[in-house]
Design an enzyme around this catalytic site. Structure first.
Site, PDB file in Angstrom:
ATOM      1  N   THR A   1       0.876  -1.189   0.000  1.00 58.88           N
ATOM      2  CA  THR A   1       0.000   0.000   0.000  1.00 58.88           C
ATOM      3  C   THR A   1       0.914   1.241   0.000  1.00 58.88           C
ATOM      4  O   THR A   1       1.358   1.660  -1.055  1.00 58.88           O
ATOM      5  CB  THR A   1      -0.983  -0.030   1.181  1.00 58.88           C
ATOM      6  OG1 THR A   1      -0.261  -0.229   2.378  1.00 58.88           O
ATOM      7  CG2 THR A   1      -1.992  -1.141   0.993  1.00 58.88           C
TER       8      THR A   1
ATOM      9  N   THR B   1      -2.222  -2.030   7.280  1.00 59.52           N
ATOM     10  CA  THR B   1      -2.218  -3.334   7.873  1.00 59.52           C
ATOM     11  C   THR B   1      -0.845  -3.955   7.775  1.00 59.52           C
ATOM     12  O   THR B   1      -0.063  -3.614   6.922  1.00 59.52           O
ATOM     13  CB  THR B   1      -3.218  -4.176   7.062  1.00 59.52           C
ATOM     14  OG1 THR B   1      -4.490  -3.886   7.556  1.00 59.52           O
ATOM     15  CG2 THR B   1      -2.931  -5.631   7.098  1.00 59.52           C
TER      16      THR B   1
ATOM     17  N   THR C   1      -9.275  11.959  -0.223  1.00 60.25           N
ATOM     18  CA  THR C   1      -9.684  12.219  -1.608  1.00 60.25           C
ATOM     19  C   THR C   1     -10.824  11.300  -2.018  1.00 60.25           C
ATOM     20  O   THR C   1     -11.062  10.289  -1.385  1.00 60.25           O
ATOM     21  CB  THR C   1      -8.494  12.010  -2.564  1.00 60.25           C
ATOM     22  OG1 THR C   1      -7.855  10.798  -2.212  1.00 60.25           O
ATOM     23  CG2 THR C   1      -7.528  13.167  -2.453  1.00 60.25           C
TER      24      THR C   1
ATOM     25  N   ASN D   1      -0.024  11.280   6.288  1.00 57.20           N
ATOM     26  CA  ASN D   1      -1.218  10.973   7.073  1.00 57.20           C
ATOM     27  C   ASN D   1      -2.155  12.152   7.268  1.00 57.20           C
ATOM     28  O   ASN D   1      -3.254  11.983   7.794  1.00 57.20           O
ATOM     29  CB  ASN D   1      -0.805  10.401   8.433  1.00 57.20           C
ATOM     30  CG  ASN D   1      -0.264   8.998   8.281  1.00 57.20           C
ATOM     31  OD1 ASN D   1      -0.982   8.110   7.865  1.00 57.20           O
ATOM     32  ND2 ASN D   1       1.005   8.810   8.573  1.00 57.20           N
TER      33      ASN D   1
ATOM     34  N   GLU E   1       6.169   5.008   7.613  1.00 55.73           N
ATOM     35  CA  GLU E   1       5.732   6.130   6.775  1.00 55.73           C
ATOM     36  C   GLU E   1       6.566   7.376   7.026  1.00 55.73           C
ATOM     37  O   GLU E   1       6.637   7.877   8.136  1.00 55.73           O
ATOM     38  CB  GLU E   1       4.261   6.419   7.044  1.00 55.73           C
ATOM     39  CG  GLU E   1       3.390   5.353   6.403  1.00 55.73           C
ATOM     40  CD  GLU E   1       1.946   5.442   6.834  1.00 55.73           C
ATOM     41  OE1 GLU E   1       1.659   6.179   7.777  1.00 55.73           O
ATOM     42  OE2 GLU E   1       1.126   4.761   6.200  1.00 55.73           O
TER      43      GLU E   1
ATOM     44  N   LYS F   1       3.729  -6.961   4.142  1.00 57.57           N
ATOM     45  CA  LYS F   1       3.512  -5.567   3.800  1.00 57.57           C
ATOM     46  C   LYS F   1       3.196  -4.815   5.087  1.00 57.57           C
ATOM     47  O   LYS F   1       2.635  -5.368   6.032  1.00 57.57           O
ATOM     48  CB  LYS F   1       2.392  -5.385   2.792  1.00 57.57           C
ATOM     49  CG  LYS F   1       1.038  -5.673   3.363  1.00 57.57           C
ATOM     50  CD  LYS F   1       0.026  -4.578   3.123  1.00 57.57           C
ATOM     51  CE  LYS F   1       0.595  -3.252   3.539  1.00 57.57           C
ATOM     52  NZ  LYS F   1      -0.435  -2.375   4.146  1.00 57.57           N
TER      53      LYS F   1
END
Lengths: 428, 428
Positions: A173, A215, A428, A423, A301, A204
């Site tokens: 992701t 996740t 959107t 974050n 992230e 992932k």
């Protein structure tokens, strides 16, 4: 005055290398008897991105699995948890782009129908097919991509490193790269001989993500002939010491899933928890998980650093973990690392806030093996040397509480402008 | 299908207004018998910034205090904690620019000598003088600023709003403005008459701060004639429901200190916990603390929003608090608010992760009184209307767990680029 030697961090004597294992190619297909594929099936709007993965054992195999502890859990978690309890499975179908979470009864039906479709294509019992999803929550998972995608992905199945890589890519992701690992090594037999076994997998995960949440999804496989009980024990122990010790932002997801297939195709004696081969295979499983867990932390992230936090000298294991997570989750510690700031004060304050007993006069702290606090008082530091150490991609923080013998290690990353950007963007 | 009316949040029936109290001027000097001052004494390099505050009761008064629970606690906390245990005090001297933490024996001696100097100037027992510090840690607090500063600040003492404001300003660190509040109202007497009493104070705090850490420092005063036991009970109850419910970044400091003086100068009957006036005075103390706590949350480092989190329908009070803090401390929730994103998925995931029992099918979530989740399923929302609501300075999140009757409220702020900037800058 106490000595100013660096803190001594316990060595990991259950590393796979100490059992003669070495890294190898192939990811989730490193184990004999496993095939995989990853395709673009239409869960995502972008047809350039793979979004469906399938991992299949040649025949119904031993299977162990662990799932999110979050009270909110997604439909695929509910389906797979019930099925994995049998101790056997044949395949798992995964998708990215939609988590099938907060979707009620229709979501459950969709997950079950997806498994049935895969079972039909593989000609197996649908109860032997598991399912996992990651992506946006609160939106019904469309079923159409399965209708066209399942026949295509079954056609694409292969026992190759490339196929394993496709599967690893299809579950990404906000991950900036796919995450795979594998080890090969000897499983000792009762007669003194040994059989070569493989453990591999992909994962992932890079924090919980925009637009809703993501996740940790992990599929592992081995060709060692583990019993269901041994597979379960090895997986739980590995997850506890690895994936459960990674924190990007302290948030856990509705979809976290970790599945281990044990095909037995390597041959040799069945391996239960008392077998001579069990410690070696368990170490290899833990080794793959450690490697993957560190990749998650490093790919947190917006992160620029992989951070390892070691807490030493705690009175109990639970105390050590509590302090380690308090440090690893502290926004102040994480922003200081982003700022290349050897800010032991923030580490000390994070350690002190969690109600774990110790005396501040007994606390020592090292950054990258350099003492910065001894007996609760600052050690003068060479600022330029420290700044150079902070420019490295890995940051090590060690703290000794002087309250006992327990040790815990966790991994995290720094907190950066990009985390806020990733974050905090408008949905959107 | 459950109704889509907004969640009903319990009213605060112990608000000071419900006892006839109103906001008034004067901050920590609103109470009769209190004087204050704030000057630049030289703890900071910048002579433009005030860095020493003194708050003095005209005579030795009832005093109650609470301090950080952090295992790392600063020298002034150790000194003041021991002295406040007597239940009486005359004055507190505060400084910014240096926290006098991780400074060992020399730090303790410096804190004690500062108190002695103030006691000499006020002609009182040095055991009746408390001390508090905020600023950088691990650096010895210089004593020289006290030598010149104490005579100057004693000269500057006044019972005026301006003097109270100077004291409030002198303890600011990364605070973007000073934080004061006061209430005046009737203390009912046994004969049915009433006496007008005042409660006021100031606080500093906006998260833990660069270069090392900061602090919550709060000085409160009242002219109500509280007994030491009543002052202690009222302060503890207020702090538990207000300052302990504010979280900017989940980190707590080595120096947190909250001190209440009760001069008794308003006259009337002594007030113990059984007195008719106690609920009113306790409500006024809580009201001042609530006002100050909300000012801290709104001024959180880099924050753009004051966020109120209400957790309803928890099985126990402890469950409600756990969930409220999990939501308020979630970096994903906090960045979503910064991004004006009505991301109920992150709120749900934060609630679900903390081990508190509830069923996802029973969960309702509102943003600013607008239902977004009912019975675990999303409610379609008017995105433009929601975006307008997110543009307001205050964000309200309410979640009902459907597991019981307990309620908890906490305050926080959003997580922004400026938080990372403020806390991630290179140490200078």
């Amino acid at each position: 005055m106490r000595s100013c030697k660096p803190l001594v961090i316990p060595t990991q004597d259950d590393a796979p290398q100490s059992f003669g294992f070495s890294p190898c190619e192939g990811g989730v297909c490193a184990a004999v008897g496993m095939r995989a594929a990853g395709i673009s099936a239409g869960f995502r709007k972008n047809p350039q991105r793979k979004d469906m993965a399938l991992v299949v054992a040649d025949k119904t195999s031993v299977c162990a699995a662990t799932f999110t502890q979050n009270r909110f859990c997604a439909a695929p978690v509910q389906v797979s948890r019930a099925r994995a309890a049998s101790g056997h499975a044949r395949a798992v179908v995964l998708n990215s782009g939609n988590a099938n979470a907060a979707t009620g009864e229709p979501g459950l039906r969709c997950a079950e129908k997806a498994c049935a479709l895969v079972a039909q294509a593989l000609n197996c019992d649908e109860r032997d097919v598991l399912v996992a999803s990651t992506g946006v929550i609160g939106v019904q998972l469309p079923f159409e991509p399965y209708v066209t995608g399942v026949p295509a992905i079954v056609d694409a199945l292969a026992a190759t490193p490339a196929a394993a890589h496709d599967a690893a890519c299809a579950v990404m992701t906000t991950d900036t790269h796919s995450k795979e690992a594998a080890f090969a090594g000897p499983a000792p037999q009762a007669d003194g001989s040994s059989v070569t076994v493989h453990v591999g997998g992909f994962v992932k995960g890079s924090g919980m993500i925009q637009p809703n949440m993501a996740t940790m999804l992990c599929v592992l496989s081995t060709d060692a002939p583990l019993t269901p009980e041994a597979a379960h024990a090895a997986l739980l122990s590995a997850v506890r010491q690895t994936f459960n010790k990674v924190t990007v932002d302290s948030d856990t997801s509705t979809n976290d899933t970790c599945i281990l297939f044990a095909t037995g195709a390597a041959g040799g004696e069945d391996i239960d928890e008392a077998s001579p081969a069990f410690p070696a295979v368990a170490a290899a499983i833990k080794g793959v998980c450690t490697n993957l867990a560190r990749q998650i932390a490093a790919d947190g992230e917006g992160s620029t650093k992989l951070v390892t936090v070691d807490v030493l000298g705690a009175a109990t294991q639970a105390d050590a973990e509590k302090v380690a997570f308090a440090i690893a989750n502290s926004p102040l510690v994480k922003t200081a690392i982003f700022g290349h700031d050897a800010n032991w004060g923030r580490v000390a304050a994070a350690a002190g806030k969690c109600g774990v007993p110790f005396s501040q006069e007994d606390v020592d702290i090292d950054f990258m093996g350099v003492p910065v606090l001894r007996a609760g008082l600052p050690v003068p530091m060479d600022e330029e040397d420290m700044l150079r150490r902070f420019e490295q991609p890995e940051i090590d923080i060690a703290i000794s509480l002087g309250a006992g013998e327990a040790h815990s290690r966790v991994w995290t990353c720094d907190l950066t402008h990009d985390y806020v950007k990733i974050n905090g963007e408008y949905r959107t």
